[in-house]
Design an enzyme around this catalytic site. Sequence first.
Site, PDB file in Angstrom:
ATOM      1  CB  CYS A   7     -11.362  -9.802  -5.600  1.00 33.98           C
ATOM      2  SG  CYS A   7     -10.916 -10.291  -3.920  1.00 33.98           S
TER       3      CYS A   7
ATOM      4  CB  CYS B 109     -10.379 -13.087  -9.322  1.00 32.86           C
ATOM      5  SG  CYS B 109      -8.809 -13.894  -8.977  1.00 32.86           S
TER       6      CYS B 109
ATOM      7  N   GLY C   5       0.826  -1.197   0.000  1.00 35.32           N
ATOM      8  CA  GLY C   5       0.000   0.000   0.000  1.00 35.32           C
ATOM      9  C   GLY C   5       0.858   1.243   0.000  1.00 35.32           C
TER      10      GLY C   5
ATOM     11  CG  ASN D  40      -4.514  -7.056   4.626  1.00 37.81           C
ATOM     12  OD1 ASN D  40      -3.811  -8.056   4.562  1.00 37.81           O
ATOM     13  ND2 ASN D  40      -5.048  -6.514   3.562  1.00 37.81           N
ATOM     14  N   GLY D  41      -7.925  -6.226   4.517  1.00 38.58           N
ATOM     15  CA  GLY D  41      -8.994  -7.068   3.994  1.00 38.58           C
ATOM     16  C   GLY D  41     -10.212  -6.247   3.633  1.00 38.58           C
TER      17      GLY D  41
ATOM     18  CB  CYS E 121      -6.041 -14.090  -1.437  1.00 37.54           C
ATOM     19  SG  CYS E 121      -5.893 -13.125  -2.950  1.00 37.54           S
TER      20      CYS E 121
ATOM     21  CE1 TYR F 211       1.617  -7.016  -9.526  1.00 33.54           C
ATOM     22  CE2 TYR F 211      -0.293  -6.522  -8.163  1.00 33.54           C
ATOM     23  CZ  TYR F 211       0.736  -6.091  -8.975  1.00 33.54           C
ATOM     24  OH  TYR F 211       0.911  -4.763  -9.221  1.00 33.54           O
TER      25      TYR F 211
ATOM     26  CB  CYS G 171     -10.152 -17.742  -2.646  1.00 32.79           C
ATOM     27  SG  CYS G 171     -11.482 -16.857  -3.506  1.00 32.79           S
TER      28      CYS G 171
END
Length: 473
Positions: free
Chosen positions: A411, A464, A57, A131-132, A265, A271, A461
């Site tokens: 997502c 996406c 971030g 976070n989330g 995730c 990434y 998961c």
Amino acid sequence: MPSARLTITPIECYLFYVEDIYSKPKHHCGVTGIYSENPTNIPEKLFYTLFALQHRGQEGAGISYVKDGSIKTYKDLGMVPAVLSRYLQIETHSNIGIGHVRYSTTGLNKLENVQPIYAVSNKGNIAIAHNGTLSNAAAVKKLVFDKGAIIQSTTDTEIILHLLSMSEEKEFKKALFDTLNMLEGAFSFTMIKDDSLIAARDPHGFRPLYVGKKDDLTVFASETCALDILRIFDAREVEPGEVVIVDKNGMRSEFFTQSKSRSHCIFELIYFGRPDSSIFGKSVHTIRKKTGAALAEDENIKADIVMSVPDSGNCAALGYAEKSGLPLEYGLSRNHYAGRSFIMPTKEQRELMVRMKLNPVKDVIRGKRLILVDDSLVRGTTSKLIVKLLREAGAKEIHLRLASPEIKHPCYFGIDIPTREELISNRMTPEVIAQHIGADSVRFLSTEKLKEVAENTKDFCYGCFTGSYSVEI
């Protein structure tokens, strides 16, 4: 009458950027928390851990720490060095602190949305870094608003504090567990409550969270690279559904609910994570190399060299080159000082922003048939510009290879993937995408191959890619 000249000041440019020109899924957030048995310079240590998580971030940064019996919070828009370097100049002794780096998956990029969020409540003095994304945020927000909550931000993190304060449970731990069981979706957070440090993770484990201990320090962080910088090399995951409390009585752990089916995730490995991190018990670098090798297994294109789109495609390109036997070359030079990209008003300015970040190495590219490896393809905007750069540099053929499946669905758990309409793979086949971006061919890693690479397939998961989510939306 002469046309008005469009001028954009740096601050205007900063305030109205919406996406990175790289057209990638956006980073979400990173959290950290530190408890020291003996007072130490907690803000300085938070600085280092947050700097290690800067990739998660770049819009805002902040810390909260306990000083003289009260919680002090300092945060601002900007990156860690700009916001928090003041704490490298002064000694600020404390026992407890938490920190946050922000990318706005929910809520606008405004100061009131920067975390940690601090509140004085009927449950105590509390600061939280999250976070989330809560998939039921809208419903919960309406619930607390209808009960009279005054909501000051547009981030769903604030909702957690409102639920906590409105809980009918008087004892804090019961109120916390009551609150956590009302949340759906992804959350990994650190929290200061009076003189305790608390960390929690959602029952599906969407987002990573690690804890490590060395000497008198206990440290929580989204990735192990943030623990490495404090020379903490022995760490474990905070388990899905687990709450860890650290205070003067030591560290203890409880579960607020039974861990449900895990839904880590997969994009954390593809990434988001730093290559030197371990996430979900796996080496990010190793997984990315394996995705590149898996891409090369079924290749039927003859090429001269393999090259990556830096930096996120580097590990996959290495794996592809090793598997294919083709030489790996660095044909794109990245300017690491270009900073964030902005949405510029004209096509020419947008192209210039990409050129400011990436420049072809002409001697490597000229006359060559290229395998160009990147981690993923979202809108295709930047890929089109990169292909153009490579053509200008004299590439004979350009074959784009993506080390992830086609992204066709949004997502809801903390990744800023666009709407289905914006996703290029939702509108075009790989063959049409190749024509659209000017490449000779485009090929994606299949979902089946990705699952083979991930190994414990059921723990991840893939929503996406497949549109099948483990949590009802």
